[in-house]
Design a protein around this motif. Structure first.
Motif, PDB file in Angstrom:
ATOM      1  N   GLU A  49       0.832  -1.206   0.000  1.00 62.01           N
ATOM      2  CA  GLU A  49       0.000   0.000   0.000  1.00 62.01           C
ATOM      3  C   GLU A  49       0.867   1.258   0.000  1.00 62.01           C
ATOM      4  O   GLU A  49       0.519   2.257  -0.626  1.00 62.01           O
ATOM      5  N   LEU A  50       1.995   1.200   0.694  1.00 65.13           N
ATOM      6  CA  LEU A  50       2.900   2.346   0.744  1.00 65.13           C
ATOM      7  C   LEU A  50       3.482   2.660  -0.634  1.00 65.13           C
ATOM      8  O   LEU A  50       3.607   3.824  -1.012  1.00 65.13           O
ATOM      9  N   ILE A  51       3.788   1.629  -1.391  1.00 62.44           N
ATOM     10  CA  ILE A  51       4.296   1.846  -2.756  1.00 62.44           C
ATOM     11  C   ILE A  51       3.222   2.507  -3.612  1.00 62.44           C
ATOM     12  O   ILE A  51       3.506   3.435  -4.381  1.00 62.44           O
ATOM     13  N   ILE A  52       1.985   2.055  -3.480  1.00 62.99           N
ATOM     14  CA  ILE A  52       0.878   2.658  -4.240  1.00 62.99           C
ATOM     15  C   ILE A  52       0.658   4.105  -3.801  1.00 62.99           C
ATOM     16  O   ILE A  52       0.395   4.985  -4.624  1.00 62.99           O
ATOM     17  N   ILE A  53       0.788   4.374  -2.505  1.00 61.67           N
ATOM     18  CA  ILE A  53       0.614   5.730  -1.995  1.00 61.67           C
ATOM     19  C   ILE A  53       1.701   6.660  -2.537  1.00 61.67           C
ATOM     20  O   ILE A  53       1.443   7.822  -2.847  1.00 61.67           O
ATOM     21  N   LEU A  54       2.925   6.147  -2.687  1.00 60.81           N
ATOM     22  CA  LEU A  54       4.039   6.968  -3.161  1.00 60.81           C
ATOM     23  C   LEU A  54       4.066   7.148  -4.682  1.00 60.81           C
ATOM     24  O   LEU A  54       4.837   7.963  -5.192  1.00 60.81           O
ATOM     25  N   LEU A  55       3.240   6.404  -5.412  1.00 58.09           N
ATOM     26  CA  LEU A  55       3.248   6.469  -6.876  1.00 58.09           C
ATOM     27  C   LEU A  55       3.018   7.867  -7.467  1.00 58.09           C
ATOM     28  O   LEU A  55       3.709   8.236  -8.419  1.00 58.09           O
ATOM     29  N   PRO A  56       2.063   8.687  -6.972  1.00 52.14           N
ATOM     30  CA  PRO A  56       1.896  10.018  -7.581  1.00 52.14           C
ATOM     31  C   PRO A  56       3.170  10.870  -7.535  1.00 52.14           C
ATOM     32  O   PRO A  56       3.541  11.493  -8.536  1.00 52.14           O
ATOM     33  N   ALA A  57       3.862  10.869  -6.406  1.00 52.52           N
ATOM     34  CA  ALA A  57       5.105  11.651  -6.304  1.00 52.52           C
ATOM     35  C   ALA A  57       6.199  11.051  -7.175  1.00 52.52           C
ATOM     36  O   ALA A  57       6.969  11.783  -7.815  1.00 52.52           O
ATOM     37  N   LEU A  58       6.285   9.722  -7.230  1.00 59.33           N
ATOM     38  CA  LEU A  58       7.317   9.078  -8.042  1.00 59.33           C
ATOM     39  C   LEU A  58       7.096   9.296  -9.538  1.00 59.33           C
ATOM     40  O   LEU A  58       8.041   9.578 -10.279  1.00 59.33           O
ATOM     41  N   ILE A  59       5.857   9.172  -9.977  1.00 58.33           N
ATOM     42  CA  ILE A  59       5.551   9.351 -11.406  1.00 58.33           C
ATOM     43  C   ILE A  59       5.786  10.796 -11.838  1.00 58.33           C
ATOM     44  O   ILE A  59       6.430  11.053 -12.857  1.00 58.33           O
ATOM     45  N   THR A  60       5.281  11.746 -11.062  1.00 61.95           N
ATOM     46  CA  THR A  60       5.484  13.156 -11.444  1.00 61.95           C
ATOM     47  C   THR A  60       6.943  13.553 -11.307  1.00 61.95           C
ATOM     48  O   THR A  60       7.444  14.357 -12.093  1.00 61.95           O
ATOM     49  N   GLY A  61       7.638  12.975 -10.341  1.00 58.62           N
ATOM     50  CA  GLY A  61       9.069  13.228 -10.222  1.00 58.62           C
ATOM     51  C   GLY A  61       9.826  12.706 -11.421  1.00 58.62           C
ATOM     52  O   GLY A  61      10.761  13.347 -11.928  1.00 58.62           O
ATOM     53  N   PHE A  62       9.439  11.529 -11.934  1.00 61.33           N
ATOM     54  CA  PHE A  62      10.056  10.970 -13.137  1.00 61.33           C
ATOM     55  C   PHE A  62       9.783  11.853 -14.355  1.00 61.33           C
ATOM     56  O   PHE A  62      10.668  12.057 -15.188  1.00 61.33           O
ATOM     57  N   LEU A  63       8.559  12.375 -14.451  1.00 63.32           N
ATOM     58  CA  LEU A  63       8.206  13.193 -15.616  1.00 63.32           C
ATOM     59  C   LEU A  63       8.968  14.517 -15.671  1.00 63.32           C
ATOM     60  O   LEU A  63       9.194  15.047 -16.752  1.00 63.32           O
ATOM     61  N   VAL A  64       9.340  15.063 -14.534  1.00 59.52           N
ATOM     62  CA  VAL A  64      10.049  16.352 -14.539  1.00 59.52           C
ATOM     63  C   VAL A  64      11.555  16.190 -14.356  1.00 59.52           C
ATOM     64  O   VAL A  64      12.265  17.169 -14.199  1.00 59.52           O
ATOM     65  N   THR A  65      12.058  14.951 -14.400  1.00 65.89           N
ATOM     66  CA  THR A  65      13.495  14.710 -14.303  1.00 65.89           C
ATOM     67  C   THR A  65      14.193  15.236 -15.546  1.00 65.89           C
ATOM     68  O   THR A  65      13.769  14.955 -16.668  1.00 65.89           O
ATOM     69  N   PRO A  66      15.269  16.013 -15.400  1.00 66.33           N
ATOM     70  CA  PRO A  66      15.988  16.541 -16.570  1.00 66.33           C
ATOM     71  C   PRO A  66      16.612  15.425 -17.411  1.00 66.33           C
ATOM     72  O   PRO A  66      17.110  14.436 -16.887  1.00 66.33           O
TER      73      PRO A  66
END
Length: 103
Positions: A49-66
């Motif tokens: 559940e913690l991995i699923i909870i962290l997914l929004p921050a991880l996905i958006t962090g990946f999208l804005v990675t230089p």
């Protein structure tokens, strides 16, 4: 002879911290906000559940990675989709006297 050399980092000064646009920061901020809100709501979460909870921050962090030659992954994905969905058709207009069209 007037030749101008444009430095590779001319657009970098228009980005926040040299890497981010306001939309990138809003996207990452919303992903982090959703993650924090979910962490507050689901306090006793298991590892899955913690991995699923962290997914929004991880996905958006990946999208804005230089990324090299693009200011982030989101821009790279946008350019790839635009290139694939908008194919160009190039017609031969060479110097040959035998063309398909008559003028």
């Amino acid at each position: 002879m007037n030749r101008y050399l444009i430095p590779a980092n001319t657009k970098k000064s228009q980005l926040i911290l040299g890497f981010f646009t306001p939309i990138d920061l809003a996207l990452f901020g919303s992903g982090c906000s959703i993650t924090i809100l979910m962490l507050i709501i689901f306090q006793n979460a298991s590892m899955g559940e913690l991995i699923i909870i962290l997914l929004p921050a991880l996905i958006t962090g990946f999208l804005v990675t230089p990324v090299l030659y693009y200011h982030n992954v989101l821009q790279l994905i946008t350019n790839i989709v635009t290139y694939i969905l908008n194919p160009k058709r190039y017609r031969w207009r060479g110097w040959c006297i035998y063309n398909d069209e008559t003028e």
